[in-house]
Design an enzyme around this catalytic site. Structure first.
Site, PDB file in Angstrom:
ATOM      1  N   ARG A  83       1.083   3.075  -0.768  1.00  0.00           N
ATOM      2  CA  ARG A  83       0.346   2.322  -1.773  1.00  0.00           C
ATOM      3  C   ARG A  83       1.134   1.049  -2.054  1.00  0.00           C
ATOM      4  O   ARG A  83       2.319   1.102  -2.412  1.00  0.00           O
ATOM      5  CB  ARG A  83       0.220   3.128  -3.059  1.00  0.00           C
ATOM      6  CG  ARG A  83       0.073   2.245  -4.239  1.00  0.00           C
ATOM      7  CD  ARG A  83      -0.981   2.625  -5.134  1.00  0.00           C
ATOM      8  NE  ARG A  83      -1.025   1.687  -6.261  1.00  0.00           N
ATOM      9  CZ  ARG A  83      -1.545   1.989  -7.404  1.00  0.00           C
ATOM     10  NH1 ARG A  83      -2.008   3.202  -7.586  1.00  0.00           N
ATOM     11  NH2 ARG A  83      -1.611   1.133  -8.361  1.00  0.00           N
ATOM     12  N   ARG A  92      -5.320  -2.224  -3.238  1.00  0.00           N
ATOM     13  CA  ARG A  92      -4.361  -1.132  -2.978  1.00  0.00           C
ATOM     14  C   ARG A  92      -4.904  -0.272  -1.862  1.00  0.00           C
ATOM     15  O   ARG A  92      -6.123  -0.113  -1.701  1.00  0.00           O
ATOM     16  CB  ARG A  92      -4.097  -0.307  -4.228  1.00  0.00           C
ATOM     17  CG  ARG A  92      -5.274   0.435  -4.828  1.00  0.00           C
ATOM     18  CD  ARG A  92      -6.137  -0.372  -5.722  1.00  0.00           C
ATOM     19  NE  ARG A  92      -5.451  -1.242  -6.644  1.00  0.00           N
ATOM     20  CZ  ARG A  92      -4.980  -0.853  -7.821  1.00  0.00           C
ATOM     21  NH1 ARG A  92      -5.056   0.402  -8.183  1.00  0.00           N
ATOM     22  NH2 ARG A  92      -4.424  -1.727  -8.614  1.00  0.00           N
ATOM     23  N   ASP A  97      -6.211   8.457  -9.836  1.00  0.00           N
ATOM     24  CA  ASP A  97      -6.086   8.524 -11.294  1.00  0.00           C
ATOM     25  C   ASP A  97      -6.544   9.900 -11.775  1.00  0.00           C
ATOM     26  O   ASP A  97      -7.599  10.390 -11.330  1.00  0.00           O
ATOM     27  CB  ASP A  97      -6.981   7.473 -11.972  1.00  0.00           C
ATOM     28  CG  ASP A  97      -6.494   6.039 -11.749  1.00  0.00           C
ATOM     29  OD1 ASP A  97      -5.277   5.835 -11.653  1.00  0.00           O
ATOM     30  OD2 ASP A  97      -7.344   5.130 -11.645  1.00  0.00           O
TER      31      ASP A  97
END
Ligand SMILES: Nc1nc2nc(S)n(CCO)c2c(=O)[nH]1
Length: 158
Positions: A83, A92, A97
């Site tokens: 990343r 990215r 998340d």
């Protein structure tokens, strides 16, 4: 057993392969079971808009890990997939998340759950409502989220 929902996104390189590799790494983790995946959606970038479109999806996982250890596992996947966080809100290779962890509300330096911006993000709410219809809401700006591909289950995706 804990229930969690993760948002995954990629807008650099081979986006589909990045998402497949990320879901595979989660599924291979000894304490994480990938219970379900949403379809993949092509989505207009929000926040930093001068970047490529994303591929987004939501993954439902069951895990014995406490939330912060689940976060560790997600960050390990991001690092393994190189990343590159060049600009904070920018492109990215992969982004994971944590959206929800059980029905918990938590706020710490490292982690806020439910994710603080999830309710303003159609790229999260639309795939989330696919994997858990009870969480369906009317997302803002749904026009920025287009169905890209649906897979008949986790194995078909991997
Ligand atoms: N459409 C879209 N826009 C985004 N802006 C940011 S930051 N991200 C990274 C997730 O926080 C995204 C994303 O995954 N999808």
């Amino acid at each position: 057993m804990n229930e969690s929902y993760l948002s995954l996104g990629s807008n650099m390189g081979d986006r589909l392969d990045m998402l497949k590799q990320a879901v595979r790494m989660l599924a291979e983790h000894p304490s994480i079971d990938v219970a379900a995946i949403s379809s993949l959606y092509e989505t207009e970038p929000v926040g930093f808009t001068e970047q490529e479109p994303f591929l987004n999806m939501v993954v439902h996982v069951r895990t014995q890990l406490p939330a912060l250890e689940l976060l560790d596992a997600c960050q390990e996947v991001e690092q393994k997939l190189q990343r590159k966080r060049i600009v904070r809100w920018g492109p990215r290779t992969i982004d994971l998340d944590i959206l929800l962890y059980n029905q918990d509300n938590m706020k710490s330096e490292r982690l806020i759950v439910p994710h603080p911006r999830m309710h303003e993000r159609a790229f999260v709410l639309i795939p989330l409502s696919e994997v858990n219809p009870s969480l369906a809401t009317n997302p803002p700006n749904p026009e920025g989220v287009q169905l890209w591909k649906t897979y008949e289950g986790v194995d078909a995706f991997l």
